[in-house]
Design an enzyme around this catalytic site. Sequence first.
Site, PDB file in Angstrom:
ATOM      1  CG  HIS A 111      -0.464   0.278   2.517  1.00  0.00           C
ATOM      2  ND1 HIS A 111      -0.340   1.557   3.014  1.00  0.00           N
ATOM      3  CD2 HIS A 111      -0.057  -0.544   3.513  1.00  0.00           C
ATOM      4  CE1 HIS A 111       0.115   1.516   4.244  1.00  0.00           C
ATOM      5  NE2 HIS A 111       0.310   0.249   4.576  1.00  0.00           N
TER       6      HIS A 111
ATOM      7  CG  ASP B  89       2.209   1.613   7.966  1.00  0.00           C
ATOM      8  OD1 ASP B  89       1.907   0.941   6.967  1.00  0.00           O
ATOM      9  OD2 ASP B  89       1.416   1.856   8.897  1.00  0.00           O
TER      10      ASP B  89
ATOM     11  CD  GLU C 128      -3.043  -1.139   5.027  1.00  0.00           C
ATOM     12  OE1 GLU C 128      -2.842  -2.154   5.706  1.00  0.00           O
ATOM     13  OE2 GLU C 128      -2.831   0.011   5.463  1.00  0.00           O
ATOM     14  CD  GLU C 129      -2.154   2.894   7.199  1.00  0.00           C
ATOM     15  OE1 GLU C 129      -2.891   2.376   8.073  1.00  0.00           O
ATOM     16  OE2 GLU C 129      -0.929   2.732   7.181  1.00  0.00           O
TER      17      GLU C 129
ATOM     18  CG  ASP D 135       1.668  -3.043   5.239  1.00  0.00           C
ATOM     19  OD1 ASP D 135       2.332  -2.026   5.507  1.00  0.00           O
ATOM     20  OD2 ASP D 135       0.458  -3.137   5.477  1.00  0.00           O
TER      21      ASP D 135
ATOM     22  CG  HIS E 123      -0.827   4.121  12.142  1.00  0.00           C
ATOM     23  ND1 HIS E 123      -2.067   3.562  12.324  1.00  0.00           N
ATOM     24  CD2 HIS E 123      -0.334   3.564  11.009  1.00  0.00           C
ATOM     25  CE1 HIS E 123      -2.313   2.697  11.346  1.00  0.00           C
ATOM     26  NE2 HIS E 123      -1.264   2.691  10.524  1.00  0.00           N
TER      27      HIS E 123
END
Length: 493
Positions: A276, A288, A327-328, A356, A456
């Site tokens: 992603h 990420d 994706e998130e 990922d 994140h």
Amino acid sequence: MRTIRHRRRSIPALAALAAATVAAPVLLAAAPASAHPREGRLAKELVEEVTARGAYRHLARFQQIADANGGNRAAGTPGHAASAAYVHDTLKKAGYDVSYQDFDIYEAHTKTEKTTVLGEQPREVATAAFTFTASTPAGGLTAPLAPARVDETPGCTAEDYPAGAFTGKIALVKRGACTFVEKQRAAAAAGAAGVIVYNHSGTTPVRGGFSSPSEGIIPSAGISLADGEALAAAAAKGEVKVRLDLDQEHVKKTTRNVIAETKGGRADRVVTVGSHLDSVPEGPGINDNGSGSAGLLEVALKLADEGAGKKGRGPANKVRFAWWSAEELGLLGSEHYVAQLSEKQKKDIALYLNFDMIASPNPVQFVYDGDDSDRTGAGAGPAGSAQIESLINGFLDRKGKPHEGSDFDGRSDYGPFIENGIPAGGTFTGAEGVKTAEQAKRYGGTAGAPYDPNYHGAGDTLKNLDLKAFDTNLDVIAHAVGTYAESLRSLGT
């Protein structure tokens, strides 16, 4: 293939490459019909040609894009659009058949998220509105609390909501065992007017959500474990009335996947590889998942070189690279892609490889547990997944790299492929999970700390990567792509 091999650059030297430019390889060549599979050769060539130096330049570009666009590359933002254009244009120059796949997403803007426990001395409870929740009426929803049964699957089934006990009330449900969507649907089916989910650990409210506004049936929010247990205990003694006040706006946007495939190779034996491309709004997402995205891009470029070299031939099987968006937000890009495939197109996909987060700063080398030998979480993947795991494990063993299994827990883009019976596999190096003392002995790093402390967050930047782990996983991608591009024999095909 190239006659001059590139030696791997030392890892410290990579930091000086942020401004480097990627040279475009020459065009891919279609495989002659008479070409005999070069089992093992292409994989070896790709592993030798793919370098951390080359892939790092893509990471640097993603960081530059985020820096120029508000600090992130989230789906539906200019940062993601620029990232997609970079991948698209780079692969177009390399000779791939490249396309965008547009689809709609929604962005949630929370204006009010409040829970008030009513009584002689009203008090507020820290609350987090679920993403894409339905809003309460103006002024809030006032109703008694009705705790759902707490068992191994709390609030997941109809049995957790005794008949008539939840009509018009706000269900109080403990987190765990099933999705937030399933908990909300079960509560709504029992007649609940709203649902509050309390955490199963930690000190913060549950931050849950749904993949789109259409899944938000009733107002839904999260609170902390301590607050949830206190409210459940009080409700067990008598009526507890609360006011849940949620106001959330849902804005429709368009985002896009990037799909690139080789011109040659058997179209009924497609090797699909994905990562992603979007970050969360809170940061640039360099681990990420800039790491997986950069790794795929570099392998795709070197595959283009190999396919057009003096002695090179295009791959025996068509290779399709995908950079998913959203994706998130809930695997939306990969779900959209798989959903629009015909049954024949699904059958033509021989396997799916997913990468990922492959450069976590406190890493563990995880390999998706295709055969369920670890006996944890979900079961085995579709037929062929065990063989993919074996291929990756065998490669890491030959390199002397420790590794361990990771459950197919549905947290990344392999999910929609597995659900449609397509064998899958891949690697990652850990997210918010905590490294054990045993893992620290095997891999180094810090026990008791997250695999990625910046998961994140704004700290997910070029400065916070483990480039040795990145280098190892680049080799894994190159080996797997090279192997399956030339032969599916190890899958039993």
